[in-house]
Design an enzyme around this catalytic site. Structure first.
Site, PDB file in Angstrom:
ATOM      1  N   GLY A 133      53.705  19.281  57.368  1.00 31.53           N
ATOM      2  CA  GLY A 133      54.276  17.965  57.056  1.00 31.53           C
ATOM      3  C   GLY A 133      53.164  16.951  56.899  1.00 31.53           C
ATOM      4  N   SER A 175      47.887  21.423  59.165  1.00 27.67           N
ATOM      5  CA  SER A 175      47.603  21.273  57.744  1.00 27.67           C
ATOM      6  C   SER A 175      48.840  20.705  57.059  1.00 27.67           C
ATOM      7  CB  SER A 175      47.261  22.629  57.132  1.00 27.67           C
ATOM      8  OG  SER A 175      48.449  23.393  57.010  1.00 27.67           O
ATOM      9  N   LYS A 176      48.715  20.497  55.775  1.00 27.03           N
ATOM     10  CA  LYS A 176      49.821  19.912  54.990  1.00 27.03           C
ATOM     11  C   LYS A 176      51.124  20.708  55.169  1.00 27.03           C
ATOM     12  CE  LYS A 176      48.101  16.484  52.301  1.00 27.03           C
ATOM     13  NZ  LYS A 176      46.765  16.656  51.769  1.00 27.03           N
ATOM     14  N   ARG A 177      51.002  22.012  55.437  1.00 23.28           N
ATOM     15  CA  ARG A 177      52.188  22.852  55.634  1.00 23.28           C
ATOM     16  C   ARG A 177      53.077  22.316  56.743  1.00 23.28           C
ATOM     17  NH1 ARG A 177      51.363  27.196  58.151  1.00 23.28           N
ATOM     18  NH2 ARG A 177      49.164  26.803  58.489  1.00 23.28           N
TER      19      ARG A 177
END
Ligand code: GLU
Length: 497
Positions: free
Chosen positions: A262, A258-260
């Site tokens: 990167g 996920s965006k977490r």
């Protein structure tokens, strides 16, 4: 019986030319997981002389955006994943989706369900209150024909549900082998909502039949949809395609990517100066292995080695450090001609030099790129590390000064002597420079490094660069001597009186 009883070995090479598709929903950017799935389909089609089709699943009007559709086109184009035939927009097939539902109603494979939404919710709440799992009850929903006719005549809103038959639905998955779902665990699912829009499973099957898809390769989050889709194919009298469910992608912490973690959009990597060939190589290894320990592969090798046998069940791990490393490998191993277009772009984007400037001194520039690329990770690194060869004067990095010019007096003297020797050379080539400076080191009774390191700071302002004689060569005679003069002047000013 299943539709496909072929063994794993037979699955490796398809008996017919495959028609596969990539069917993204345009509700966000092109995610690396999507791009990976697109790549596998593309490789399969290209390897076996089949077709790779693109279908934009834009039936969710609220969440689908043109911007996202564009990101899908751009991402595929950047990666070079070309598709055959016209792109299909699922939303334009509404009439066929509805017609297929009519076919299923006519054969009795589906029925109209007039249960109001509120009543369904009441049944669900009731089950919850009694702490029993909610079980859809066909007996309540599937009304006698004359009641249906009356309600239909009265224009009562209704959904259409698929009548799930008894038995077991199973298939041979090219990744997971045999998968079976008892039909009793599948409720009579809605295929057409009361607003006459089709649900995902119906639209996908209707389109895959119309597009004559022979193999559905997609993320394994769709495994639970597959028995419903197989039931629909059969009820519509169509051939069931083969299925290959590829694994999800996780971050290095084992959690779903996920965006977490990167950047997860393909476009982000494009703008980070990554080469498309690296991205393809990296994506290919997310859920597939060539069966040996080859890691760095260009497209020819991917095409040669790709097969369904190499697809893996376990979640793939997205490791950004490996991506970085891999880009460095591609950068140094690719034919220079293939790298140059990306280099020009980076130099222009970062404002180092214009393409016309670079082309005007093509031979010089290609030589420099050859030297820089072996130690760079991205084309942006190359552009950044090439500044000393483009600017007139360099800035001295504070760390470089404190490390290599610690004793200002002694450094100034060594640099003066270095300048003198270099200025006396008749030819400006690396062999002459090296001979002259090594002789100087001997005369001064110091190691070569004691000359080369301070010299590097004078010429580049930094402690790391390409080989020192190459630096001299690429900075050029006049600029090198001028930089040495500046360094000596700077060091002398810096010396306290
Ligand atoms: N639109 C679906 C998705 O993006 C496609 C699923 C499929 O390939 O059937 O997940």
């Amino acid at each position: 019986m299943t539709d496909h009883d072929s063994s794993a070995a037979e699955q490796a090479a398809p008996a017919i030319r495959p028609r596969v598709r990539f069917a993204p929903s345009p509700t966000g950017y092109l995610h690396v997981g999507g791009a990976r799935t697109a790549l596998f389909n593309w490789l399969y089609a290209r390897k076996y002389g089949g077709q790779f089709l693109l279908r934009i699943e834009d039936t969710d009007r609220q969440r689908s955006t043109d911007e996202s559709t564009r990101a899908i086109f751009d991402g595929l184009a950047w990666l070079g994943l070309d598709f055959d035939e016209d792109v299909v927009f699922q939303g334009s097939n509404l009439a066929r989706h509805q017609a297929d539902v009519e076919t299923l109603l006519a054969s009795g494979a589906a029925y109209r369900d007039f249960t109001p939404q509120a009543e369904l919710e009441r049944q669900r709440a009731d089950a919850e209150a009694r702490k029993v799992p909610f079980a859809f009850d066909r007996a309540l929903a599937d009304l006698p024909a004359e009641v249906v006719a009356q309600k239909l005549a009265a224009g009562e809103p209704h959904a259409v549900r698929f009548r799930v038959p008894e038995g077991v639905t199973e298939w041979y998955d090219a990744v997971h082998e045999r998968i079976a779902f008892p039909n009793k665990d599948i409720e009579d699912f809605v295929i057409l909502r009361s607003d006459r829009t089709p649900v995902y499973n119906l639209a996908v099957v209707s389109d895959d039949i119309a597009m004559r898809i022979t193999m559905v390769m997609r993320g394994d989050d769709h495994i639970s949809n597959t028995p419903k889709q197989i039931l629909l194919y059969r009820a519509l009298g169509a051939t069931v395609p083969e299925f290959a469910h590829v694994p999800m992608i996780h971050g290095t912490d084992g959690k779903k990517l996920s965006k977490r973690h990167g950047a997860t959009a393909v476009g982000d990597y494009q703008h980070l100066g990554l080469l498309p060939s690296t991205m393809l190589n990296f994506l290919a290894l997310l859920g597939w292995s060539p069966g040996d320990d080859t890691e760095v592969m260009r497209m020819e090798t991917l095409l040669e080695k790709f097969s369904l046998d190499g697809l893996q069940k376990k979640a793939a791990i997205f490791d950004p450090q490996k991506l970085d490393w891999m880009n460095g490998q591609h950068l140094s191993l690719m034919p220079l001609d293939d790298v140059m277009p990306h280099i020009y772009q980076a130099f222009e984007r970062l404002g180092v030099a214009s393409r016309s400037d670079l082309e005007a001194r093509d031979e010089w520039f290609r030589g420099l790129v050859e030297l820089l690329r072996v130690r760079a990770r991205t084309v942006d690194d190359i552009a950044n590390q090439s500044t000393p060869y483009f600017v007139e004067d360099v800035m001295y990095d504070a760390d470089a000064v404190s490390k290599q010019w610690r004793d200002a007096n002694a450094s100034a003297e060594i640099l003066s002597a270095t300048r003198e020797r270099l200025a006396s050379l008749n030819v400006w080539d690396t062999a002459s420079m090296e001979a002259a400076l090594r002789t100087l080191a001997e005369e001064l009774n110091i190691s070569g490094g004691k000359i080369f390191q301070p010299l590097r700071v004078a010429l580049t302002g930094l402690t790391v660069s390409i080989g020192i004689f190459d630096v001299l060569l690429y900075v050029g005679r006049d600029r090198s001597l001028a930089r040495l003069d500046n360094a000596v002047r700077w060091l002398k000013q810096d010396i306290p009186a």
